[in-house]
Write an enzyme that holds these catalytic residues in place. Sequence first.
Site, PDB file in Angstrom:
ATOM      1  N   GLU A  84      27.026  57.932  71.451  1.00 51.55           N
ATOM      2  CA  GLU A  84      26.372  57.729  70.174  1.00 51.55           C
ATOM      3  C   GLU A  84      25.300  56.636  70.251  1.00 51.55           C
ATOM      4  O   GLU A  84      24.218  56.774  69.722  1.00 51.55           O
ATOM      5  CB  GLU A  84      27.445  57.323  69.151  1.00 51.55           C
ATOM      6  CG  GLU A  84      26.947  57.185  67.746  1.00 51.55           C
ATOM      7  CD  GLU A  84      26.455  58.516  67.167  1.00 51.55           C
ATOM      8  OE1 GLU A  84      27.043  59.552  67.543  1.00 51.55           O
ATOM      9  OE2 GLU A  84      25.512  58.501  66.376  1.00 51.55           O
ATOM     10  N   ASP A  85      25.629  55.568  70.937  1.00 52.15           N
ATOM     11  CA  ASP A  85      24.822  54.358  70.824  1.00 52.15           C
ATOM     12  C   ASP A  85      23.992  53.994  72.042  1.00 52.15           C
ATOM     13  O   ASP A  85      23.252  53.028  72.006  1.00 52.15           O
ATOM     14  CB  ASP A  85      25.743  53.154  70.557  1.00 52.15           C
ATOM     15  CG  ASP A  85      26.152  53.087  69.106  1.00 52.15           C
ATOM     16  OD1 ASP A  85      25.594  53.868  68.329  1.00 52.15           O
ATOM     17  OD2 ASP A  85      27.002  52.265  68.769  1.00 52.15           O
TER      18      ASP A  85
END
Length: 548
Positions: free
Chosen positions: A117-118
């Site tokens: 996600e990051d």
Amino acid sequence: MAEEHATTGGMTRQPVDLLEHPEQHATVSRHDLHEFESRLLSDLFAIVEEHTADGRTDIDRERVEAAFIFACEHHADQRRKSGEDFIVHPVGVAKICAGMRLDTATLCAALLHDTVEDTSASLDEVREQFGDEVATLVDGVTKLTGITFQSRDEAQAENYRKMMVAMASDLRVILIKLADRLHNMRTIGAMAKQKQIDKARETLEIYAPIAHRLGIHAIKWELEDLAFATLHPRKYQDIKGLVNQQRIEREDYVEKAGQYLNRELEAVGIRAEISGRAKHFYSIYSKMTRKGREFNEIYDLTAMRVQVDSVKDCYGAVGVIHSLWKPLPGRFKDFIAMPKFNMYQSLHTTVIGPEGLPLEIQIRTREMHDMAEFGVAAHWIYKEGPGARGKPAPPEGESKLKWLRSMLDWQQELQDPKEFMENLKVDLFDEEVFVFTPKGEVKSHAAGATPLDFAYEIHTELGHRCVGAKVNGKIVPLHYQLKSGDIVEVLTSKRERGPSRDWLAVVKTTRARNKIKQWFKQESRQDTEHSGRTLLQEHLTKAGLPPQ
Ligand code: MN
């Protein structure tokens, strides 16, 4: 999106060829551990070690270390709101998972849960390096993380349903998610005030109930207390202060009573481990608000836990306890013979202890204790974990399936997300009653359940054909509210009758309500289909076409 957005800091890292076991990390990009990172990793392994010692988990440390290194590299330039290195968070989550004695794949996925996600990492990379199982878990958590719940809005409820599906496919996904939320709640102080309140509310409304439903009380209680402290800081401090006032005296009291009890148990050959039990602040608070009690009216602040070796010893111990101290009427509960819906098992009693003070006592085996703390997670380990000691799983294996089944039922049947949310509340917060089939099987229901709920619980057809019910041998109306201990017999018609619409107002459980609605939906579909066909035939005939 991650629960807490990582901010990019200025940390630089010099790649150095200093791998301890280069041959084992052939697929991992080269990376040396900073002193700080080594410390994080050994903290994690310390927890793993604790549980390896008792032979219940068997963790592949090299794989976990590889996941750790991968996470370190990908989060390298990120900081948390608090200013800490981001890696503290995935390690925190993995530590909570290790505390639940989850397996290697789960620990790896916990370490990697925010990478896709990051960071620049892709799911394919994760799959390539850590395999399908880990990648699927990471993907599941990533998808769940994209979901935020503000309130009971419809959109949120829809999200909740997605969550249920993720859970039903692999429970480990939700276990990682709960650990993720717990770690974020522990470190919530760094967030903006409004965000803290939103997160705390969501935790209280969504995550704590899920933990409760899954029987993971260790996490449920901590989530509740953290959310409570955030939402009502003053009340939290008040209760904390009140509890602490007499803490020493209380602990002293429990310890003395425990020593005395231990000697008495030893005399009859029961080996027991006795400890005091801290009440959680939020549970005191909700008892005060729900039942309108004052703090000093909550008399079970003093609690004792007795752990013994076998089920037989549980009953033996309660016999000894009741012969030493008078039990308070109506306070003895046998959750061993009748486990709660979330697999919880124990004997509960409240006695008038030494010095005439009430003392709440829970008696359980070690397995039951693990179930009480870790719920589904413990069950999963005992049953499938590599360290399982070959003991047969307790009879509530069924509960897990039952739980999953009802999740799937909801997902498929509930078209209206708002209704889903309401149903969830009913199912999560209601107390339970335990009733018997004529054959003596125990069935648990939400309080207020009727014979119709009972019928639908046993079998959909039994519900549809129900015409009446007998409780303890006597005919009762269908809206009769079942009480614990009732023996319920469903009376049925011989031919297919189908439910009545009035029943929707009578039934209490989600399952029964859904089954009834489903029946009517199907019926009206058949009607529509029928009239549609007639209409078409008429038109075709009018147009002079063959009506086939
Ligand atoms: Mn996270």
